[in-house]
Design a protein around this motif. Structure first.
Motif, PDB file in Angstrom:
ATOM      1  N   ALA A   1       0.796  -1.231   0.000  1.00  0.00           N
ATOM      2  CA  ALA A   1       0.000   0.000   0.000  1.00  0.00           C
ATOM      3  C   ALA A   1       0.827   1.280   0.000  1.00  0.00           C
ATOM      4  N   THR A   2       2.102   1.218   0.340  1.00  0.00           N
ATOM      5  CA  THR A   2       2.877   2.459   0.424  1.00  0.00           C
ATOM      6  C   THR A   2       3.689   2.745  -0.832  1.00  0.00           C
ATOM      7  N   GLY A   3       3.575   1.909  -1.847  1.00  0.00           N
ATOM      8  CA  GLY A   3       4.220   2.193  -3.116  1.00  0.00           C
ATOM      9  C   GLY A   3       3.442   3.221  -3.915  1.00  0.00           C
ATOM     10  N   ALA A   4       3.993   3.609  -5.068  1.00  0.00           N
ATOM     11  CA  ALA A   4       3.346   4.647  -5.884  1.00  0.00           C
ATOM     12  C   ALA A   4       1.952   4.223  -6.320  1.00  0.00           C
ATOM     13  N   LEU A   5       1.785   2.996  -6.788  1.00  0.00           N
ATOM     14  CA  LEU A   5       0.466   2.525  -7.197  1.00  0.00           C
ATOM     15  C   LEU A   5      -0.422   2.273  -5.995  1.00  0.00           C
ATOM     16  N   GLY A   6       0.132   1.673  -4.946  1.00  0.00           N
ATOM     17  CA  GLY A   6      -0.670   1.351  -3.767  1.00  0.00           C
ATOM     18  C   GLY A   6      -1.316   2.558  -3.130  1.00  0.00           C
ATOM     19  N   ARG A   7      -0.574   3.649  -3.043  1.00  0.00           N
ATOM     20  CA  ARG A   7      -1.147   4.860  -2.444  1.00  0.00           C
ATOM     21  C   ARG A   7      -2.311   5.392  -3.272  1.00  0.00           C
ATOM     22  N   LEU A   8      -2.183   5.295  -4.586  1.00  0.00           N
ATOM     23  CA  LEU A   8      -3.278   5.755  -5.438  1.00  0.00           C
ATOM     24  C   LEU A   8      -4.491   4.835  -5.332  1.00  0.00           C
ATOM     25  N   VAL A   9      -4.249   3.533  -5.141  1.00  0.00           N
ATOM     26  CA  VAL A   9      -5.369   2.614  -4.904  1.00  0.00           C
ATOM     27  C   VAL A   9      -6.088   2.986  -3.619  1.00  0.00           C
ATOM     28  N   ILE A  10      -5.333   3.278  -2.572  1.00  0.00           N
ATOM     29  CA  ILE A  10      -5.955   3.696  -1.306  1.00  0.00           C
ATOM     30  C   ILE A  10      -6.777   4.965  -1.516  1.00  0.00           C
ATOM     31  N   ASP A  11      -6.233   5.931  -2.238  1.00  0.00           N
ATOM     32  CA  ASP A  11      -6.982   7.157  -2.530  1.00  0.00           C
ATOM     33  C   ASP A  11      -8.308   6.833  -3.214  1.00  0.00           C
ATOM     34  N   ALA A  12      -8.251   5.957  -4.224  1.00  0.00           N
ATOM     35  CA  ALA A  12      -9.452   5.614  -4.975  1.00  0.00           C
ATOM     36  C   ALA A  12     -10.451   4.864  -4.105  1.00  0.00           C
ATOM     37  N   LEU A  13      -9.956   4.006  -3.219  1.00  0.00           N
ATOM     38  CA  LEU A  13     -10.847   3.277  -2.318  1.00  0.00           C
ATOM     39  C   LEU A  13     -11.512   4.217  -1.321  1.00  0.00           C
ATOM     40  N   LEU A  14     -10.785   5.213  -0.859  1.00  0.00           N
ATOM     41  CA  LEU A  14     -11.359   6.167   0.095  1.00  0.00           C
ATOM     42  C   LEU A  14     -12.483   6.983  -0.533  1.00  0.00           C
ATOM     43  N   ASP A  15     -12.473   7.100  -1.864  1.00  0.00           N
ATOM     44  CA  ASP A  15     -13.574   7.770  -2.557  1.00  0.00           C
ATOM     45  C   ASP A  15     -14.813   6.892  -2.628  1.00  0.00           C
ATOM     46  N   ARG A  16     -14.635   5.589  -2.387  1.00  0.00           N
ATOM     47  CA  ARG A  16     -15.728   4.633  -2.559  1.00  0.00           C
ATOM     48  C   ARG A  16     -16.160   3.958  -1.267  1.00  0.00           C
ATOM     49  N   SER A  17     -15.268   3.908  -0.274  1.00  0.00           N
ATOM     50  CA  SER A  17     -15.524   3.139   0.943  1.00  0.00           C
ATOM     51  C   SER A  17     -15.103   3.938   2.172  1.00  0.00           C
ATOM     52  N   ALA A  18     -15.617   3.539   3.311  1.00  0.00           N
ATOM     53  CA  ALA A  18     -15.212   4.157   4.572  1.00  0.00           C
ATOM     54  C   ALA A  18     -13.790   3.740   4.910  1.00  0.00           C
ATOM     55  N   ALA A  19     -13.043   4.636   5.544  1.00  0.00           N
ATOM     56  CA  ALA A  19     -11.640   4.361   5.847  1.00  0.00           C
ATOM     57  C   ALA A  19     -11.481   3.129   6.723  1.00  0.00           C
ATOM     58  N   ASP A  20     -12.416   2.901   7.653  1.00  0.00           N
ATOM     59  CA  ASP A  20     -12.264   1.757   8.552  1.00  0.00           C
ATOM     60  C   ASP A  20     -12.556   0.418   7.881  1.00  0.00           C
ATOM     61  N   GLU A  21     -12.937   0.460   6.601  1.00  0.00           N
ATOM     62  CA  GLU A  21     -13.131  -0.773   5.833  1.00  0.00           C
ATOM     63  C   GLU A  21     -11.910  -1.108   4.974  1.00  0.00           C
ATOM     64  N   ILE A  22     -10.874  -0.261   5.039  1.00  0.00           N
ATOM     65  CA  ILE A  22      -9.695  -0.422   4.190  1.00  0.00           C
ATOM     66  C   ILE A  22      -8.498  -0.805   5.055  1.00  0.00           C
ATOM     67  N   VAL A  23      -7.768  -1.831   4.624  1.00  0.00           N
ATOM     68  CA  VAL A  23      -6.569  -2.296   5.308  1.00  0.00           C
ATOM     69  C   VAL A  23      -5.374  -2.065   4.400  1.00  0.00           C
ATOM     70  N   ALA A  24      -4.398  -1.342   4.894  1.00  0.00           N
ATOM     71  CA  ALA A  24      -3.163  -1.093   4.149  1.00  0.00           C
ATOM     72  C   ALA A  24      -2.059  -1.963   4.734  1.00  0.00           C
ATOM     73  N   VAL A  25      -1.484  -2.820   3.907  1.00  0.00           N
ATOM     74  CA  VAL A  25      -0.396  -3.682   4.345  1.00  0.00           C
ATOM     75  C   VAL A  25       0.918  -3.046   3.914  1.00  0.00           C
ATOM     76  N   ALA A  26       1.822  -2.853   4.876  1.00  0.00           N
ATOM     77  CA  ALA A  26       3.090  -2.177   4.599  1.00  0.00           C
ATOM     78  C   ALA A  26       4.212  -2.830   5.389  1.00  0.00           C
ATOM     79  N   ARG A  27       5.428  -2.663   4.898  1.00  0.00           N
ATOM     80  CA  ARG A  27       6.586  -3.176   5.626  1.00  0.00           C
ATOM     81  C   ARG A  27       6.954  -2.278   6.801  1.00  0.00           C
ATOM     82  N   ASP A  28       6.752  -0.978   6.620  1.00  0.00           N
ATOM     83  CA  ASP A  28       7.265   0.033   7.546  1.00  0.00           C
ATOM     84  C   ASP A  28       6.112   0.887   8.055  1.00  0.00           C
TER      85      ASP A  28
END
Length: 290
Positions: free
Chosen positions: A8-35
């Motif tokens: 989720a913290t890569g260039a594409l992953g962050r944009l996916v999170i942005d797009a999901l936040l336009d469609r879903s509530a933040a507490d329904e989204i899980v971001a998996v990251a190393r750091d």
């Protein structure tokens, strides 16, 4: 049902999170990251951040839950992707996720350039796993080219070994929005989406568009594959990355990244972002050129 984005913290992953936040509530989204530090801004937006690493399968055990929809964004370590992707697939299977989407390569098993090999092997592992899947076969990003605009303007040339082959690029944000549409939509289980821009262009046409927008004379310099790889190495690109990039250009010359089936614009519900628009946006971000 939670939507899990691995990488989720890569260039594409962050944009996916942005797009999901336009469609879903933040507490329904899980971001998996190393750091965790790199994901702090996502946590501040209300996204559930879980720390895991493709390289350490044991860290993936608590990432997924039964029924989750998930996105596996391809890793960027050439030569090591398949084993790490399998670890994510295995964890998703054990958790009985409802859908696992994977960012693969345009053309899938028909692609013959070397970068495609690990994507094809990952597709095979995903299909063999029995996990409900969606293959997001992404073409090249505009940013692969506009990211080098400063060098292009400095040297007066777009350099490659693609010959007159066409490439159907789209904006990274287009691919991210398509992934979000699949993750939040219905009927995508066991689906394959061939994702590319609406229009394919040649390197010479790209150089001409940069010329048009800047008022400078920019040419396309086509090199043999070996010379192009050597030039990339001389400019600081690691040898493997340079060889893969030159080999991919040879794939473009063969027509392997130029297909325009329209799947991406159908998922978006709009045309894909034109390369001319991407060039204009990238030029705005460059320091003033003398």
């Amino acid at each position: 049902m939670p939507i899990v984005v691995a990488g989720a913290t890569g260039a594409l992953g962050r944009l996916v999170i942005d797009a999901l936040l336009d469609r879903s509530a933040a507490d329904e989204i899980v971001a998996v990251a190393r750091d965790r530090a790199r994901a702090a801004d996502l946590a501040a937006r209300g996204v559930d951040v879980r720390i895991a690493d493709y390289r350490r399968p044991e860290t993936l055990q608590d990432v997924f839950s039964a029924g989750d929809r998930a996105l596996l964004i391809s890793g960027n370590e050439a030569g090591q992707r398949v084993g790490r992707h399998r670890a994510v697939i295995d964890a998703a299977r054990e958790a009985r996720v409802g859908l696992l989407a994977y960012t693969s390569i345009l053309g899938g098993p028909t692609a013959t350039f070397r970068i495609a090999e690990e994507h094809i092997a990952t597709e095979q592992a995903l299909l063999a796993s029995g996990v409900p899947y969606s293959l997001l076969r992404n073409g090249w990003h505009h940013e692969n080219y506009t990211g080098a605009l400063a060098t292009t303007l400095k040297t007066g040339a777009v350099v490659g070994s693609a010959g007159g082959g066409r490439v159907a690029t789209a904006a990274r944000r287009d691919y991210a929005e398509a992934a979000a549409a699949v993750l939040t939509g219905s009927g995508h289980e066991r689906s394959v989406h061939e994702l590319s821009g609406d229009t394919a262009w040649t390197m010479a046409e790209y150089a001409a568009e940069v010329s048009r927008q800047t008022g400078r004379e920019i040419r396309y310099q086509d090199l043999p594959q070996e010379r192009y790889a050597a030039l990339l190495i001389d400019s600081g690109v690691p040898a493997m990355g340079a060889q893969l990039a030159a080999d991919a250009d040879a794939g473009i010359a063969r027509g392997e990244l130029g297909s325009t089936p329209g799947d991406l614009s159908r998922l978006l519900g709009r045309p894909t972002t034109p390369i001319a628009e991407a060039i204009a946006e990238a030029l705005k971000d460059l320091p003033a050129q003398s």
